[in-house]
Design a protein around this motif. Structure first.
Motif, short mmCIF file in Angstrom:
data_model
loop_
_atom_site.label_atom_id
_atom_site.label_comp_id
_atom_site.label_asym_id
_atom_site.label_seq_id
_atom_site.Cartn_x
_atom_site.Cartn_y
_atom_site.Cartn_z
N ALA A 132 0.86 -1.18 0.00
CA ALA A 132 0.00 0.00 0.00
C ALA A 132 0.90 1.24 0.00
O ALA A 132 2.06 1.18 0.44
N HIS A 133 0.35 2.35 -0.50
CA HIS A 133 1.10 3.61 -0.54
C HIS A 133 0.49 4.52 0.53
O HIS A 133 -0.58 5.10 0.33
N ARG A 134 1.16 4.61 1.66
CA ARG A 134 0.65 5.40 2.78
C ARG A 134 1.19 6.83 2.70
O ARG A 134 2.38 7.05 2.45
N GLU A 146 2.30 10.09 4.38
CA GLU A 146 2.80 10.58 5.66
C GLU A 146 3.31 12.01 5.45
O GLU A 146 4.43 12.23 4.98
N GLU A 155 5.81 3.45 0.78
CA GLU A 155 5.27 2.12 0.45
C GLU A 155 5.42 1.20 1.66
O GLU A 155 6.52 1.04 2.20
N VAL A 206 -0.95 -1.71 7.30
CA VAL A 206 -1.91 -0.60 7.24
C VAL A 206 -2.83 -0.66 8.45
O VAL A 206 -3.32 -1.72 8.83
N ARG A 207 -3.06 0.48 9.05
CA ARG A 207 -3.94 0.58 10.22
C ARG A 207 -5.16 1.43 9.87
O ARG A 207 -5.12 2.28 8.97
N ASP A 261 -5.37 5.23 8.33
CA ASP A 261 -4.27 5.62 7.45
C ASP A 261 -4.80 6.17 6.13
O ASP A 261 -5.78 5.65 5.57
N LEU A 319 -4.27 6.51 2.29
CA LEU A 319 -3.54 5.75 1.27
C LEU A 319 -3.76 6.37 -0.10
O LEU A 319 -4.84 6.87 -0.41
N GLU A 354 -7.29 9.15 -3.31
CA GLU A 354 -6.91 8.96 -1.92
C GLU A 354 -8.06 8.27 -1.19
O GLU A 354 -9.23 8.59 -1.40
N ALA A 370 -8.14 4.13 5.20
CA ALA A 370 -8.31 2.73 5.59
C ALA A 370 -9.43 2.58 6.62
O ALA A 370 -9.45 3.26 7.64
#
Length: 626
Positions: free
Chosen positions: A122-124, A126, A132, A138-139, A142, A144, A197, A200
């Protein structure tokens, strides 16, 4: 060569038996033939002892098979000095087990492929950076980034204003689903042509795709093993053979008579006939575009009573096609379709291909646009020959042509609206077309004894009922999630049950059904991995062909078994009167084995398929003539 070595190691008992036989031939040719009887006899008794241990374990578990007769036959042949016959019995015993194991291994494909194809990364987001991470990291909460054509890694809510997702592998719906900010997006869905976008909403373990994987695993583990066809005749054949041999010994007072009868009672017809027939049936299936993962699958197909079908991509083609053109006054049908297809050349929507193909089939020329732009999930605007053409959803077209009106659509249909130079030009209707041979396939299944049919789909009830009515299917369950499909199949009383599907959403129910058949030509790998059989071509009629092959294979296997049993019993009765010496009996038994194998090889079905093809050609010729 490497494959042969691998098989030789896997079926080492067959390899060792052949090696012992070859050693005996070499010793006999080099003048050391006196050692051959001892080598053959000791080896055969060793195998008999090994089989006896397994036989006792099976009996303690309540399973009576062919091992009693096999062990007795080996011991008897050794005791009467028929050491060559003893080795041949060992070869047939181990060879039959190897053939059966080879067939069954194909039915036990690991689900590793399904696991590795689940969303892995996944592409988080931040801050200003995009990192990545593993999907498992993933929580909830988040943010993504899902890039164009990427798989959504976890269940999430859409943060972007709007987007289009292909959920066909999850819900079975062929038309991309349009989502707006705040809508739930399921893991396993494929993003459209614009990066979006999402936030999660669940961990990977609790998300839709991963739950499908868990369902597949649980369903596959819960399937009961199929009883081997030959074992059904093992006990009566064993009891009869031992009883006849005992009577011959008692009546003659000669213990040799017991061995002479049992030499002709080797279980090779039972051991060899079914595995050879099933291997032949599997080969025939493959030749007809169906990969069957084991002989037990053919048995279940032969006995099937109920067939359950997914809708999208199974009973239908899985791609929307043109069904009607409704132009407004001042516009012709061809003019409207040509304008739409020309504009759709610049769209990535699934309907674009359908419109372009429909225009080409009518021989309509497609114009090049001076400029074009696509509004994601809404439609496309293009300037064609100096005219502005707007194609897409009603709300999108209504913004450019306020007088636009919604058109009536039937269940299962969708409408594409069109405006030209700010004027409402009409609408074009499309639907996921029913497969041409779907009805014929259901009719053929009925002829083969599969009289109960049912449809399970994630589509809306109106659409499902519409398709079911066209095919004469009376049992329908719509709006199904994967778990619902599993529950519905489990509740069916008329078994065995065949389930036919094509998407990831069908994987659990394919694994849970008695026989799961995946439409693998364009379907998901998950469906193919969890199914008992995979159709390699995009042709639902192969479902009926698979049932036909299953019935033919079981029929030929039973015929071969009974041919072997009948000839063996006839020879045993003759041997009971002392007419057939043990040596001649051993040779005759090998002839019986050969006859049995040749009879079982008919399951390869070359003549059967040639006859069916000839009949099809005759029908097509008759239709053409008329």
């Amino acid at each position: 060569m490497a494959r042969l070595l691998k098989l030789a190691r896997r079926y080492w008992i067959v390899t060792l038996t052949l090696g012992i036989g070859l050693l005996g031939i070499v010793l006999a040719l080099t003048g050391a033939g006196a050692a051959v009887p001892w080598i053959f006899s000791v080896y055969a008794l060793g195998v008999a002892t090994w089989q006896a241990v397994g036989m006792v374990r099976d009996i303690l578990r309540g399973h009576w098979g062919l091992d009693i007769l096999a062990v007795t036959a080996i011991v008897a042949t050794v005791l009467v000095g028929e050491y060559v016959a003893a080795l041949l019995v060992v070869l047939m015993l181990s060879g039959g087990a190897a053939l059966e194991d080879y067939a069954n291994r194909r039915a036990k494909r690991e689900l590793d492929a399904l696991l590795t194809r689940s969303p892995q990364h996944a592409h988080r987001m931040e801050g200003e950076s995009i990192v990545e991470v593993l999907a498992s990291d993933v929580r909830v909460g988040d943010v993504l980034l899902v890039r164009p054509s990427e798989i959504v890694p976890v269940d999430a809510t859409l943060r972007s204003d709007e987007a289009s997702f292909d959920e066909s592998s999850i819900t079975g719906e062929s038309v991309p689903v349009e989502k707006h900010a705040g809508d739930l997006v399921l893991s396993g869905s494929i993003n459209g042509q614009a990066a979006v976008e999402v936030v999660a909403a669940a961990s990977a373990a609790d998300s839709q795709y991963q739950q499908i994987v868990a369902l597949v695993t649980a369903a596959a583990d819960s399937k009961a093993p199929v009883v081997r066809l030959a074992d059904r005749y093992a006990v009566p054949f064993t009891v009869f053979s031992l009883a006849l041999a005992g009577v011959a010994w008692w009546a003659s007072g000669d213990p040799t008579r017991f061995a002479e009868v049992l030499v002709l009672a080797t279980p090779c017809p039972l051991l060899i006939a079914a595995p050879v027939a099933f291997i032949g049936g599997m080969s025939r299936s493959a030749r007809n575009g169906v990969i069957v993962k084991g002989g037990g699958v053919l048995e279940q197909l032969a006995a099937a009573k109920t067939a359950v079908f997914d809708k999208t991509g199974t009973l239908t083609y899985g791609a929307p096609t043109l069904v009607a053109i409704r132009p407004e006054p001042g516009f012709g049908e061809d003019q409207l379709l040509a304008a739409v297809a020309s504009a759709e050349q610049y769209s990535s929507h699934v309907l674009a291909t359908s419109m372009i193909e429909a225009a080409k089939q009518r021989g309509l020329p497609l114009a090049e646009a001076d400029w074009a732009r696509e509004a994601a999930t809404n439609g496309v605007t293009a300037e064609l020959d100096g005219r502005e053409v707007v194609v897409g959803k009603f709300a999108f077209v209504h913004e450019h042509a306020p007088e636009a009106e919604r058109t009536d659509i039937a269940p299962g249909q969708l409408a594409v609206y069109v405006a030209v130079d700010g004027r409402f030009a009409g609408a074009i209707l499309a639907s996921d077309r029913l497969r041409d041979n779907a009805a014929a396939t259901l009719a053929r299944l009925g002829e083969l004894g599969v009289h109960q049919t049912m449809m399970l789909t994630g589509d809306a009830k109106a659409t499902a009922d519409h398709i079911a009515a066209e095919l004469g299917i009376t049992r329908v369950r719509a709006d199904c999630l994967p778990a619902d499909k599993v529950a519905e199949v489990a509740a069916i009383a008329e078994r065995p049950v065949i389930m036919v599907g094509d998407g990831v959403n069908d994987a659990p129910v394919l694994a849970a059904a008695d026989v799961g058949i995946a439409m693998g030509a364009k379907g998901a790998t998950a469906a193919s991995e969890s199914a008992s059989a995979v159709i390699l071509v995009d042709d639902i009629s192969r479902t009926a062909k698979a049932v036909e092959i299953g019935r033919d294979t079981v029929r030929i296997a039973l015929q071969s078994i009974w041919i072997g049993i009948a000839v063996s019993i006839g020879l045993m009765v003759i041997a009971a009167f002392g007419v057939i010496p043990a040596t001649i009996g051993a040779l005759l038994q090998e002839v019986v084995d050969l006859v049995t194998i040749l009879a079982a090889l008919r399951a390869i079905g070359g003549r059967l398929d040639a006859k069916a093809e000839a009949a099809d050609r005759d029908i097509r010729s008759l239709v053409t003539t008329r």
